[in-house]
Design an enzyme around this catalytic site. Structure first.
Site, PDB file in Angstrom:
ATOM      1  N   ASP A  75      57.303  12.089  84.434  1.00 55.06           N
ATOM      2  CA  ASP A  75      56.614  13.358  84.249  1.00 55.06           C
ATOM      3  C   ASP A  75      55.682  13.222  83.045  1.00 55.06           C
ATOM      4  OD1 ASP A  75      58.489  13.281  82.167  1.00 55.06           O
ATOM      5  OD2 ASP A  75      59.878  14.502  83.336  1.00 55.06           O
ATOM      6  N   ASP A  83      54.293  14.949  79.576  1.00 48.15           N
ATOM      7  CA  ASP A  83      54.480  15.963  78.537  1.00 48.15           C
ATOM      8  C   ASP A  83      53.216  16.023  77.688  1.00 48.15           C
ATOM      9  OD1 ASP A  83      57.082  16.290  79.408  1.00 48.15           O
ATOM     10  OD2 ASP A  83      57.858  14.765  78.021  1.00 48.15           O
ATOM     11  N   ASP A 112      61.734   9.396  68.414  1.00 47.15           N
ATOM     12  CA  ASP A 112      62.751   8.372  68.195  1.00 47.15           C
ATOM     13  C   ASP A 112      62.187   6.955  68.037  1.00 47.15           C
ATOM     14  OD1 ASP A 112      62.115   8.447  70.887  1.00 47.15           O
ATOM     15  OD2 ASP A 112      64.154   8.829  71.593  1.00 47.15           O
TER      16      ASP A 112
HETATM   17  P1  ATP Z   1      62.095   8.966  80.316  1.00 48.56           P
HETATM   18  O1  ATP Z   1      60.913   8.265  80.874  1.00 48.56           O
HETATM   19  O2  ATP Z   1      63.361   8.309  80.721  1.00 48.56           O
HETATM   20  O3  ATP Z   1      62.067  10.452  80.510  1.00 48.56           O
HETATM   21  P2  ATP Z   1      61.332   9.623  77.649  1.00 48.56           P
HETATM   22  O4  ATP Z   1      61.036   8.753  76.476  1.00 48.56           O
HETATM   23  O5  ATP Z   1      60.204  10.403  78.228  1.00 48.56           O
HETATM   24  O6  ATP Z   1      62.022   8.708  78.733  1.00 48.56           O
HETATM   25  P3  ATP Z   1      62.603  12.172  77.277  1.00 48.56           P
HETATM   26  O7  ATP Z   1      64.042  12.492  77.147  1.00 48.56           O
HETATM   27  O8  ATP Z   1      61.836  12.713  78.409  1.00 48.56           O
HETATM   28  O9  ATP Z   1      62.499  10.587  77.226  1.00 48.56           O
HETATM   29  O10 ATP Z   1      61.933  12.607  75.900  1.00 48.56           O
HETATM   30  C1  ATP Z   1      60.536  12.791  75.731  1.00 48.56           C
HETATM   31  C2  ATP Z   1      60.114  12.362  74.330  1.00 48.56           C
HETATM   32  O11 ATP Z   1      60.746  13.177  73.338  1.00 48.56           O
HETATM   33  C3  ATP Z   1      60.495  10.945  73.966  1.00 48.56           C
HETATM   34  O12 ATP Z   1      59.529  10.027  74.406  1.00 48.56           O
HETATM   35  C4  ATP Z   1      60.587  11.008  72.455  1.00 48.56           C
HETATM   36  O13 ATP Z   1      59.302  10.921  71.888  1.00 48.56           O
HETATM   37  C5  ATP Z   1      61.113  12.399  72.196  1.00 48.56           C
HETATM   38  N1  ATP Z   1      62.588  12.443  72.073  1.00 48.56           N
HETATM   39  C6  ATP Z   1      63.498  12.668  73.056  1.00 48.56           C
HETATM   40  N2  ATP Z   1      64.748  12.670  72.590  1.00 48.56           N
HETATM   41  C7  ATP Z   1      64.671  12.444  71.275  1.00 48.56           C
HETATM   42  C8  ATP Z   1      65.615  12.326  70.210  1.00 48.56           C
HETATM   43  N3  ATP Z   1      66.925  12.434  70.445  1.00 48.56           N
HETATM   44  N4  ATP Z   1      65.149  12.103  68.965  1.00 48.56           N
HETATM   45  C9  ATP Z   1      63.827  12.003  68.733  1.00 48.56           C
HETATM   46  N5  ATP Z   1      62.888  12.084  69.671  1.00 48.56           N
HETATM   47  C10 ATP Z   1      63.279  12.310  70.930  1.00 48.56           C
HETATM   48 MG    MG Z   2      60.342  11.932  79.847  1.00 46.34          MG
END
Ligand code: ATP
Ligand code: MG
Length: 453
Positions: free
Chosen positions: A73, A75, A150
């Site tokens: 997705d 963001d 993160d």
């Molecule tokens: P995926 O593709 O599996 O969704 P993602 O990196 O997009 O991986 P999400 O859980 O959708 O993971 O989180 C979106 C963004 O928010 C991450 O890329 C990161 O920048 C931030 N984020 C998410 N969880 C945390 C956390 N626990 N601490 C700090 N930043 C976070």
């Molecule tokens: Mg994501």
């Protein structure tokens, strides 16, 4: 037009500029084109920019595009407040209480729009007694928003109108090197939010990234802190892991880092039984394959698989104590579900489906009379049959049973009649004694044959 084209072709090699503390990486270097951004995310960044705000695609989507993977997705991060975002997009709504974000809707697509946040300064931060942040957000600027993320690979901002990437933490180079590196001091960041340890495992397994040395070492030092994380948050991460399409790598990595104990109490028990481990790993591999083929996977099926050998163990004990098989199965299911609820907050909404899948297993053993036909009509037949195949593959039940059902479900009426097994004397006697009123009453087997444990 031609001049513009020639200029593009014969341009000097592109270089990274800087803007404040950010490196700005041009399209010519990173190669992610505006067209690769989803319709909705482009609408959001264009709309916000036209209204005078900053707006960027952020997080996993930028990382995935750099890796030539399809993002799950998109963001968007912006300096507009949630109310300001709402005003720009009519079809949007503010969600979340702790920190508000906006969901902007474009047909089927929902774009999550969040306002830049900063980490709260240490002296103002509210933490629990272990240092875990209870509130981690207040509005901030782009640089602060990068710092609270993160991993460096997750902190890249892409501007679809200029096709530039803003990078404050060397995330572009890390992504290119396939390196997962925590922003800031890993020990501090894990203390703030221990779930980041699980995210490190999940993302490194999913992306095939190496964990940076300090990022990995911090996990060894801090894993005890996972005990204080609310179960519901852990379950979210565990589910993401199990449904990531790379669940086998995730579990292997968890075990390597000795993280699975606190995290997956249900796996502790199961992985210790050789039969259980084989079954669970097969179920996970099967899930990964389904995801890679774009097939649906249901969390309930997965939970049912994870807990199956516990159910079997509880069932065996009860049967040995003289309980009737079907009654023992009901009691065993309830016992295991109650126990697991306390350890790992598997939501109640999955219970019904898990139980249906488990109960069907006893019914697969009955291959006489009308019962196989009634079983075929069960809405959960397919899931139950897939489950049976896993049991066969793990060596728990004879392959012959799976093969029989595989053939029976698609066979002609004639062939089905041939395949049926002779009714046993006991079955007939029972039916004569208790005439059925409604046909459904016979759905539950009178005598279940025993699942071989
Ligand atoms: P995926 O593709 O599996 O969704 P993602 O990196 O997009 O991986 P999400 O859980 O959708 O993971 O989180 C979106 C963004 O928010 C991450 O890329 C990161 O920048 C931030 N984020 C998410 N969880 C945390 C956390 N626990 N601490 C700090 N930043 C976070
Ligand atoms: Mg994501």
């Amino acid at each position: 037009m031609i001049r513009k084209f020639l200029k593009r072709v014969f341009r000097k090699p592109a270089k990274t500029k800087t803007a404040g503390n950010a490196q700005v990486i041009p399209f010519e270097l990173h190669g992610v084109a505006r067209e690769q951004i989803s319709y909705g995310a482009k609408k959001v960044t264009d709309g916000l920019q036209a209204a005078g705000y900053q707006a960027y695609v952020v997080g996993g989507a930028v990382r995935d595009l750099l890796l030539e993977r399809t993002p799950k997705d998109f963001d968007v991060a912006t300096d507009a407040t949630p109310e300001e975002v709402r005003r720009v997009f009519r079809r949007s709504r503010i969600i979340g209480r702790r920190f508000q974000i906006v969901h902007a809707m474009f047909g089927e697509e929902v774009v999550e729009v969040s306002t830049f946040r900063s980490m709260i300064e240490a002296e103002d931060a509210q933490t629990d007694e272990h240092g875990r942040l209870l509130r981690d957000n207040q509005f901030g600027d782009q640089e602060q928003d990068a710092a609270r993320r993160d991993f460096t690979a997750n902190a890249l901002f892409y501007d679809p109108s200029t096709q530039e990437i803003y990078d404050y933490h060397n995330g572009y180079a890390d992504t290119r090197k396939h390196l997962l590196r925590m922003i800031g001091d890993p020990l501090v960041r894990y203390r703030e939010d221990p779930v980041r340890m699980v995210r490190a495992v999940r993302l490194s397994a999913k992306l095939g990234f190496r964990l940076d040395t300090a990022t990995a070492a911090g996990i060894g030092a801090m894993k005890g802190l996972l005990d204080n994380v609310p179960q519901s948050r852990l379950l979210d991460e565990v589910l993401k892991m199990l449904l990531s399409g790379h669940s086998v790598e995730c579990i292997q990595q968890l075990r390597k880092m000795d993280l699975h104990h606190g995290l997956l109490p249900l796996l502790d028990v199961i992985l210790e039984q050789p039969m259980g481990e084989k079954f669970v790993m097969l179920a996970l591999r099967n899930t990964d394959e389904r995801i890679s083929q774009d097939k649906t996977v249901s969390p309930a099926f997965l939970f049912a698989a994870l807990l199956w050998h516990e159910v079997l163990a509880a069932w065996n004990i009860r049967v040995q104590q003289g309980e009737r098989p079907v009654g023992a199965m009901h009691a065993a299911m309830d016992e295991v579900l109650t126990r697991q609820k306390a350890q790992l907050a598997i939501p109640h909404r999955h219970d019904a489906v898990m139980k249906e899948i488990w109960l069907l297993q006893q019914r697969f053993e009955q291959r006489a009379g009308q019962r196989p036909f009634r079983l075929l009509e069960q809405p959960r037949f397919r899931a139950g049959f897939d489950f049976l195949l896993l049991r066969c593959a793990s060596g728990e039940v004879d392959d012959e049973l799976g093969l029989w059902w595989d053939e029976f479900q698609d066979a002609s009426a004639e062939r089905q009649a041939e395949m049926l097994q002779p009714e046993q004397a006991g079955d007939k006697k029972r039916r004569r004694r208790k005439p059925r009123k409604k046909p459904e009453a016979a759905n539950e087997p009178a005598v279940a044959s025993e699942p071989t444990a």
